[in-house]
Design an enzyme around this catalytic site. Structure first.
Site, PDB file in Angstrom:
ATOM      1  CE  LYS A  65      -2.971   3.023   0.578  1.00 40.49           C
ATOM      2  NZ  LYS A  65      -4.279   3.402  -0.193  1.00 40.49           N
TER       3      LYS A  65
ATOM      4  CB  CYS B 195      -3.718   8.948   0.505  1.00 40.66           C
ATOM      5  SG  CYS B 195      -5.364   8.813   1.164  1.00 40.66           S
TER       6      CYS B 195
HETATM    7  N1  SAJ Z   1      -2.171  14.927  -8.787  1.00 42.83           N
HETATM    8  C1  SAJ Z   1      -1.479  15.461  -9.626  1.00 42.83           C
HETATM    9  N2  SAJ Z   1      -1.268  14.940 -10.847  1.00 42.83           N
HETATM   10  C2  SAJ Z   1      -1.866  13.673 -11.107  1.00 42.83           C
HETATM   11  C3  SAJ Z   1      -2.546  12.967 -10.167  1.00 42.83           C
HETATM   12  C4  SAJ Z   1      -2.904  13.541  -8.913  1.00 42.83           C
HETATM   13  O1  SAJ Z   1      -0.938  16.522  -9.018  1.00 42.83           O
HETATM   14  O2  SAJ Z   1      -1.529  13.444 -12.378  1.00 42.83           O
HETATM   15  C5  SAJ Z   1      -2.450  15.290  -7.290  1.00 42.83           C
HETATM   16  C6  SAJ Z   1      -3.884  15.717  -7.040  1.00 42.83           C
HETATM   17  O3  SAJ Z   1      -4.437  16.959  -7.597  1.00 42.83           O
HETATM   18  C7  SAJ Z   1      -3.863  15.433  -5.447  1.00 42.83           C
HETATM   19  C8  SAJ Z   1      -2.967  14.399  -5.304  1.00 42.83           C
HETATM   20  O4  SAJ Z   1      -2.051  14.384  -6.328  1.00 42.83           O
HETATM   21  O5  SAJ Z   1      -3.672  16.763  -5.234  1.00 42.83           O
HETATM   22  C9  SAJ Z   1      -3.553  13.062  -4.945  1.00 42.83           C
HETATM   23  O6  SAJ Z   1      -4.591  12.923  -5.678  1.00 42.83           O
HETATM   24  P1  SAJ Z   1      -4.891  11.247  -6.586  1.00 42.83           P
HETATM   25  O7  SAJ Z   1      -5.950  11.537  -7.064  1.00 42.83           O
HETATM   26  O8  SAJ Z   1      -3.383  11.080  -6.945  1.00 42.83           O
HETATM   27  O9  SAJ Z   1      -4.982  10.474  -5.237  1.00 42.83           O
HETATM   28  P2  SAJ Z   1      -5.851  10.434  -3.765  1.00 42.83           P
HETATM   29  O10 SAJ Z   1      -4.953  11.042  -2.669  1.00 42.83           O
HETATM   30  O11 SAJ Z   1      -7.349  11.152  -3.977  1.00 42.83           O
HETATM   31  O12 SAJ Z   1      -5.983   8.808  -3.432  1.00 42.83           O
HETATM   32  C10 SAJ Z   1      -5.055   7.879  -3.675  1.00 42.83           C
HETATM   33  C11 SAJ Z   1      -5.257   6.917  -4.666  1.00 42.83           C
HETATM   34  N3  SAJ Z   1      -3.806   5.981  -4.818  1.00 42.83           N
HETATM   35  C12 SAJ Z   1      -3.406   5.856  -5.978  1.00 42.83           C
HETATM   36  O13 SAJ Z   1      -3.781   6.177  -6.880  1.00 42.83           O
HETATM   37  C13 SAJ Z   1      -2.157   5.004  -5.963  1.00 42.83           C
HETATM   38  C14 SAJ Z   1      -6.297   6.139  -4.114  1.00 42.83           C
HETATM   39  O14 SAJ Z   1      -6.479   4.871  -4.793  1.00 42.83           O
HETATM   40  C15 SAJ Z   1      -5.897   5.634  -2.650  1.00 42.83           C
HETATM   41  O15 SAJ Z   1      -7.014   4.691  -2.025  1.00 42.83           O
HETATM   42  C16 SAJ Z   1      -5.903   6.708  -1.692  1.00 42.83           C
HETATM   43  O16 SAJ Z   1      -4.715   7.578  -2.304  1.00 42.83           O
HETATM   44  C17 SAJ Z   1      -5.354   6.360  -0.301  1.00 42.83           C
HETATM   45  O17 SAJ Z   1      -6.407   6.797   0.587  1.00 42.83           O
HETATM   46  O18 SAJ Z   1      -4.196   5.923  -0.020  1.00 42.83           O
END
Ligand code: SAJ
Length: 424
Positions: A211, A265
């Site tokens: 994870k 996360c």
């Molecule tokens: N972000 C970027 N660029 C991207 C993707 C995301 O800047 O290309 C930023 C987003 O704007 C945000 C942050 O990253 O600020 C996190 O967003 P996210 O959509 O990547 O992730 P979370 O935090 O909403 O959810 C993540 C997910 N993990 C993965 O995709 C590996 C989710 O599946 C997990 O369940 C969650 O973390 C968790 O609870 O751990």
């Protein structure tokens, strides 16, 4: 049908509880937050997630889900409480410890405890030994030792993405890591009843680490994109277009730059790896630092442009932690707005169709207003696109061409496959 006690009715626990109830389980939700419990029992989620309202009100009206401020006897206990970090980026396991202490009196021979909270390696073993200390009358499993344990303890890390939680709860593959093989099998029996994805079993430490590396992988990839964006600003290249074109390579898949990494996360979990192996987790630590620097970088860009105006008005589009959610937790865009207000001498307007009220800590300090997109544009000297919400993608960008724009969300970047651009 088994009874399930879900411990922690937040972003993970509540959708899980409502979904399990919809599958016919008798679900008892336990949370220390009285207001959340009241709202849940009235069929109303205390945060927005697509379709959750509908699922929750059905679960409550059929009596399959009830929320309380104390736990209750159950066949399964699912722990879904926060695991933040404290000073020095050290993991804070106090919520997991409190959850263990709360459920210990309710365990009985045959109970299975599943830790879903993202946790540092070793936490599931800590859960088992803390519960064993509290309940010497029951036989608990010991790590990888075959025994006649009456209680099963396993880690099944949550993996759902805010914005599409209910679908992913069912369709995502899951990893289950038991303290023993038997613990994995007991946890598996529950997940097999509602997960349509594949379920892989392993030991608890591996599941915890898996994870953490999922989120660290994403963090490193986003840091790469954020670093590219800063390099591109310097050399005069459109980073969005460059990444889009690089991703046409069959073995390249770069994520998107933004204002930084928010939420509870991805901005937290990589630190659990750094804490466990500080001398070796160098790339993971640097990625965190790159992403943590990004809000300041965007803020400095806005400020350097604002200095050109006498009484600058800055309109910020989007303040949530990512597109298309209403969640402001650890939002880098909100941090930028906060710093603009603190800077002083700037009138800040915020446009965010997902947010109904600005946080009071901001409105009480400065001249901050929530406005619609047209007002934000008309009044602005500087437009800062911070979050790429879907409604923003439909803005008429030719009306913004005469504005000074800082586009941290790539909204004004032209896709490479627009008509007229060769896609040979
Ligand atoms: N972000 C970027 N660029 C991207 C993707 C995301 O800047 O290309 C930023 C987003 O704007 C945000 C942050 O990253 O600020 C996190 O967003 P996210 O959509 O990547 O992730 P979370 O935090 O909403 O959810 C993540 C997910 N993990 C993965 O995709 C590996 C989710 O599946 C997990 O369940 C969650 O973390 C968790 O609870 O751990």
């Amino acid at each position: 049908m088994s009874t399930i006690c879900v411990v922690g009715l937040g972003y993970i626990g509540l959708p899980t509880a409502a979904m399990l109830a919809s599958r016919g389980f008798d679900v008892i939700g336990y949370d220390v937050n009285e207001r959340a419990v009241e709202s849940i029992n009235a069929g109303k989620p205390h945060f927005y997630e697509p379709d959750l309202q509908m699922l929750l009100s059905a679960a409550v009206s059929t009596g399959r889900l009830r929320a309380y401020t104390r736990p209750s006897e159950a066949d399964y206990f699912i722990i879904a409480v926060p695991t933040p970090f404290r000073d020095g980026k050290k993991p804070d396991l106090s919520y997991v410890e409190a959850a263990c202490d709360a459920i210990a009196p309710y365990l009985q021979a045959g109970s299975t405890i599943i830790l879903e909270s993202t946790s540092p390696v070793g936490t599931t073993e800590m859960v088992a030994s803390r519960l064993a200390d509290a309940r010497p009358d029951l036989i608990f499993p010991r790590y990888k030792e075959a025994s006649d344990a009456q209680i099963a303890v396993a880690h099944c890390p949550e993996r759902i993405l805010p914005g599409q939680m209910l679908r992913e709860l069912v369709s995502n593959d899951r990893i289950i890591g038991g303290i023993t093989e038997n613990c994995s099998q007991r946890a598996c029996a529950l997940y097999e009843s509602f997960v349509t994805g594949r379920i892989f079993t392993t030991d608890a430490r591996t599941a915890e680490f898996v994870k953490l590396i999922e989120n660290a992988y994403r963090d490193v990839n986003i840091a790469f994109a954020n670093e590219l964006s800063m390099i591109c600003d310097r050399i005069g290249v459109d980073v969005w277009r460059a990444i889009e074109l690089a991703n046409k390579h069959p073995r390249v898949s770069i994520l998107q730059p933004g204002t930084g990494v928010g939420g509870h996360c991805i901005a937290v979990d990589p630190w659990f790896i750094v804490d466990a192996a500080p001398d070796d987790a160098r790339l993971i630590k640097t990625a965190r630092e790159v992403n943590e620097r990004k809000p300041d970088y965007v803020f400095q860009r806005v400020i350097s442009l604002a200095d050109r105006f006498k009484n600058p008005v800055v309109s910020c589009y989007g303040i949530t932690y990512k597109p298309d959610v209403d969640d402001l937790r650890e939002s880098p865009s909100l941090e930028i707005v906060r710093r603009l207000i603190q800077h002083g001498g700037i009138r800040v307007l915020v446009c965010d169709p997902l947010v109904k009220h600005l946080p009071s800590e901001l409105t009480s300090h400065g001249d901050l207003h929530l406005v619609d997109a047209d007002t934000a544009r008309q009044e602005a000297d500087i437009v800062a696109f911070l979050v790429g919400h879907k409604p923003f993608k439909r803005l008429e960008f030719n009306r913004y061409l005469h504005k000074v724009v800082v586009d941290a969300a790539g909204l004004m970047s032209k896709p490479a496959d627009l008509p007229g651009v060769s896609a040979r």
